[in-house]
Design an enzyme around this catalytic site. Structure first.
Site, short mmCIF file in Angstrom:
data_model
loop_
_atom_site.label_atom_id
_atom_site.label_comp_id
_atom_site.label_asym_id
_atom_site.label_seq_id
_atom_site.Cartn_x
_atom_site.Cartn_y
_atom_site.Cartn_z
N GLY A 187 -24.86 11.27 11.09
CA GLY A 187 -24.84 9.64 12.28
C GLY A 187 -25.87 8.95 12.36
N SER A 188 -25.22 8.38 13.82
CA SER A 188 -26.52 7.72 14.10
C SER A 188 -27.39 8.34 14.82
CB SER A 188 -25.91 6.63 15.25
OG SER A 188 -25.19 6.94 16.12
N ALA A 218 -28.95 7.73 17.93
CA ALA A 218 -28.34 7.34 19.24
C ALA A 218 -27.08 8.92 19.70
CB ALA A 218 -27.41 6.67 20.02
N VAL A 219 -26.10 8.99 18.97
CA VAL A 219 -24.84 10.39 19.15
C VAL A 219 -25.95 11.51 18.61
CG1 VAL A 219 -23.09 10.92 18.34
CG2 VAL A 219 -23.16 8.87 18.58
N GLY A 220 -26.96 11.98 17.52
CA GLY A 220 -27.75 12.66 17.18
C GLY A 220 -28.11 13.51 19.07
N GLU A 237 -28.92 14.45 10.22
CA GLU A 237 -28.71 13.08 9.22
C GLU A 237 -28.97 12.11 9.79
OE1 GLU A 237 -30.47 14.08 5.95
OE2 GLU A 237 -29.41 16.45 6.35
N CYS A 294 -26.20 5.24 4.33
CA CYS A 294 -27.35 5.44 5.06
C CYS A 294 -28.73 5.49 4.34
CB CYS A 294 -27.50 6.96 5.86
SG CYS A 294 -27.18 7.99 4.40
P1 NAD Z 1 -22.39 7.84 15.03
O1 NAD Z 1 -23.04 8.47 15.65
O2 NAD Z 1 -21.01 6.88 15.49
O3 NAD Z 1 -21.10 8.79 14.90
C1 NAD Z 1 -20.86 10.02 13.73
C2 NAD Z 1 -20.02 10.82 14.81
O4 NAD Z 1 -20.23 10.81 15.84
C3 NAD Z 1 -18.55 10.43 14.45
O5 NAD Z 1 -18.05 11.71 13.81
C4 NAD Z 1 -18.38 10.54 15.82
O6 NAD Z 1 -17.30 10.66 16.23
C5 NAD Z 1 -19.55 11.13 16.83
N1 NAD Z 1 -19.51 10.71 17.51
C6 NAD Z 1 -19.98 9.21 18.10
N2 NAD Z 1 -19.58 8.99 18.99
C7 NAD Z 1 -20.09 10.50 20.00
C8 NAD Z 1 -20.63 10.33 21.32
N3 NAD Z 1 -20.47 9.85 22.50
N4 NAD Z 1 -20.01 11.91 21.81
C9 NAD Z 1 -20.02 12.62 20.50
N5 NAD Z 1 -20.09 12.41 19.90
C10 NAD Z 1 -19.47 10.92 19.24
O7 NAD Z 1 -22.23 6.98 13.67
P2 NAD Z 1 -21.13 6.23 12.11
O8 NAD Z 1 -20.96 5.19 12.72
O9 NAD Z 1 -20.12 7.40 12.17
O10 NAD Z 1 -22.25 7.06 11.26
C11 NAD Z 1 -23.50 5.45 10.40
C12 NAD Z 1 -24.63 6.22 11.33
O11 NAD Z 1 -24.72 7.34 10.76
C13 NAD Z 1 -25.68 5.09 10.58
O12 NAD Z 1 -26.71 4.80 11.35
C14 NAD Z 1 -26.39 6.18 9.10
O13 NAD Z 1 -27.43 5.88 8.73
C15 NAD Z 1 -26.03 6.89 10.21
N6 NAD Z 1 -25.54 7.94 8.65
C16 NAD Z 1 -26.68 9.20 7.91
C17 NAD Z 1 -26.45 9.71 6.86
C18 NAD Z 1 -27.11 10.50 6.68
O14 NAD Z 1 -27.38 11.58 5.92
N7 NAD Z 1 -29.06 10.80 6.86
C19 NAD Z 1 -25.15 9.42 6.29
C20 NAD Z 1 -24.18 8.37 6.72
C21 NAD Z 1 -24.83 7.76 7.38
#
Ligand code: NAD
Length: 462
Positions: A192-193, A195-197, A214, A248
């Site tokens: 994911g993003s 920020a959440v990472g 990731e 991504c």
């Molecule tokens: P996101 O970080 O918003 O959400 C990812 C997960 O985290 C979801 O399951 C969500 O429920 C959970 N989440 C969201 N906010 C949270 C919080 N405050 N506390 C705890 N959990 C929370 O990401 P997204 O919008 O679903 O995906 C887009 C991002 O993911 C982009 O930045 C993209 O580049 C990245 N991405 C990376 C890869 C990779 O393999 N490196 C693949 C796909 C997407």
């Protein structure tokens, strides 16, 4: 339906009980779990296709290519190599410790949490699961709440294919994930993003849980291959506009020299038409933006840009045409003049950015966070080497985009701000196993006596 937060601790402790029972440890059990995962997918392909269509307007062809077949290839690769990976290996023992023998034993970590995003809601949840099961762990899956049909489908299928509770699902968004993250896991895979990472890594630190993150970022592409203009443009637009740019590893922006821009833009226009026709809205192979919030963000990114291809959009359908913009200013990164060069785009907008030469492109790339992928379209071996050696990114692909995700034998992951750790194939298995050295030094010959005091003379050197 979100899992009630009160039920989440029991989901995790039940997964731990299954792990502690030893049911997942044998190679036969690992292979059986992988076969169950494969059956869950192969027996429900139409349901997966329908869910992906409903969540993202992903056509059946794209769903097969970028989600279903990627996970099946990962499972088959893992099953093929499982015997070799799990076989204990002899470990070296230095002469000073002789007589002694060592083995390297790979043991499972325990309970692994997978948190997935919405853009490849099936692949990014189930691909890591193959390695987790191969390594003998149990798993808790948290699909994205923003791909609700895929989330509901997986929640319904998992108990049917894993009745022994090796895999469990928690559905929900921030609240449920926060509760999940308060539990103790033995490894967390988050996609994911950034920020959440950071939130995930902070929560993991409380339990000293290792993480695989990731993440995303702005993956650049360099173009200077005049000889293969049309092929390069087709590969570029395919990599960019697949899943409506919500990938991504999609090329975020293209760097090229000013004299090449007119021909490249025309080639990109032709390539878009080749792939999705003159009205991509009518193509069954062109996706939609996941929700209105993302749609509004993307449309606002177009403000003040010079749109040279596409640009039309329709909020009711969450449709944004494959769009190429020529961006002003050479800065890409935090100090860029326009947000399209400052933010990860994550949608169907491709800025073409002018630089004087490849060295300047390298400066642009190195000016900011290390990207997840770097794509180089150049017929010059010297230029290709220049980018490989003078930049850092999760991966480099020459003359194509995206395809490294499907290379099961290669590590997939970021570096720096684009991620921590890698998975796929043997790298998944390594990530989700602990490589444990087991030594035996028989008591019969007491050579360790030499290492024990009282020391006389020079003493032994270990
Ligand atoms: P996101 O970080 O918003 O959400 C990812 C997960 O985290 C979801 O399951 C969500 O429920 C959970 N989440 C969201 N906010 C949270 C919080 N405050 N506390 C705890 N959990 C929370 O990401 P997204 O919008 O679903 O995906 C887009 C991002 O993911 C982009 O930045 C993209 O580049 C990245 N991405 C990376 C890869 C990779 O393999 N490196 C693949 C796909 C997407």
């Amino acid at each position: 339906m979100p899992t009630t937060t009160g039920a989440i601790p029991a989901v995790v402790s039940d997964a731990r009980k299954v792990f502690d029972s030893g049911a997942t440890r044998s190679r036969a059990a690992r292979a059986a779990a992988l076969r169950a995962l494969r059956a869950m997918i192969t027996e429900n392909q139409p349901a997966f296709e329908a869910a992906l269509w409903s969540d993202l307007h992903k056509g059946a062809g794209e769903a097969q290519l970028t989600e279903i077949s990627v996970v099946l290839a990962e499972i088959n690769h893992t099953l093929r190599h499982l015997r070799r990976w799990t076989r204990p290996r002899r470990g070296p023992v230095p002469m000073a410790l002789w007589p002694a023998r060592a083995r390297l034993v790979s043991e499972p970590l325990g309970v692994v949490l997978v948190i997935a995003p919405w853009n490849y809601p099936m692949q990014l949840l189930l691909d890591p699961l193959a390695g987790i099961l191969a390594a003998g762990n149990t798993a808790v899956l948290k699909p994205s709440e923003l791909a609700p049909e895929t989330s509901a489908l997986i929640t319904r299928l998992v108990p049917a294919y894993f009745p022994d509770g090796i895999v469990r699902v928690v559905e929900g968004g921030v609240e449920e994930t926060t509760e999940l993250l308060a539990q103790r896991f033995d490894h967390i895979v988050f996609t994911g993003s950034g920020a959440v990472g950071r939130i995930v890594m902070r929560a993991a630190a409380e339990h000293l849980t290792p993480v695989t993150l990731e993440l995303g970022g702005k993956s650049p592409a360099w173009f200077d291959d005049d000889a293969h203009l049309d092929q390069a443009a087709r590969r570029l637009v395919w990599a960019k506009f697949t899943n409506a740019g919500q990938t991504c590893v999609a090329p975020d922006y293209v760097l090229t020299t000013p004299d090449r821009i007119p021909a490249l833009v025309e080639a990109l226009r032709r390539a878009i038409e080749d792939l999705w026709g003159s009205d991509p809205r009518a193509s069954g192979d062109y996706g939609r933006i996941v929700n209105e919030r993302q749609f509004d963000r993307l449309v606002s990114l177009l403000d003040g840009t010079d749109v040279v291809v596409g640009g039309d959009h329709d909020r009711a359908e969450r449709y944004i045409a494959p769009t190429v913009v020529v961006a002003e200013g050479r800065a890409v990164g935090p100090e860029a003049a326009h947000p399209v060069l400052r933010e990860e785009i994550f949608g169907p907008i491709l800025p073409v950015v002018a630089v004087e030469h490849a060295d300047q492109a390298i400066d642009v790339i190195n000016n900011w966070d290390k990207p997840l992928a770097l794509y180089v379209f150049s017929s010059s071996a010297r230029t290709r080497r220049l980018f490989e050696e003078r930049t850092s990114s999760g991966a480099v692909v020459h003359d194509a985009g995206l395809i490294h995700v499907a290379a099961t034998g290669l590590p997939f992951g970021g570096v720096g701000a684009s991620g921590i750790g890698a998975y796929h194939g043997t790298y998944s298995w390594r990530t989700f196993s602990h490589l444990k050295p087991v030594l035996r030094k028989p008591l019969a010959l007491d050579t360790l006596r030499l290492a024990q005091p009282p020391f006389t003379g020079l003493g032994p050197r270990l």
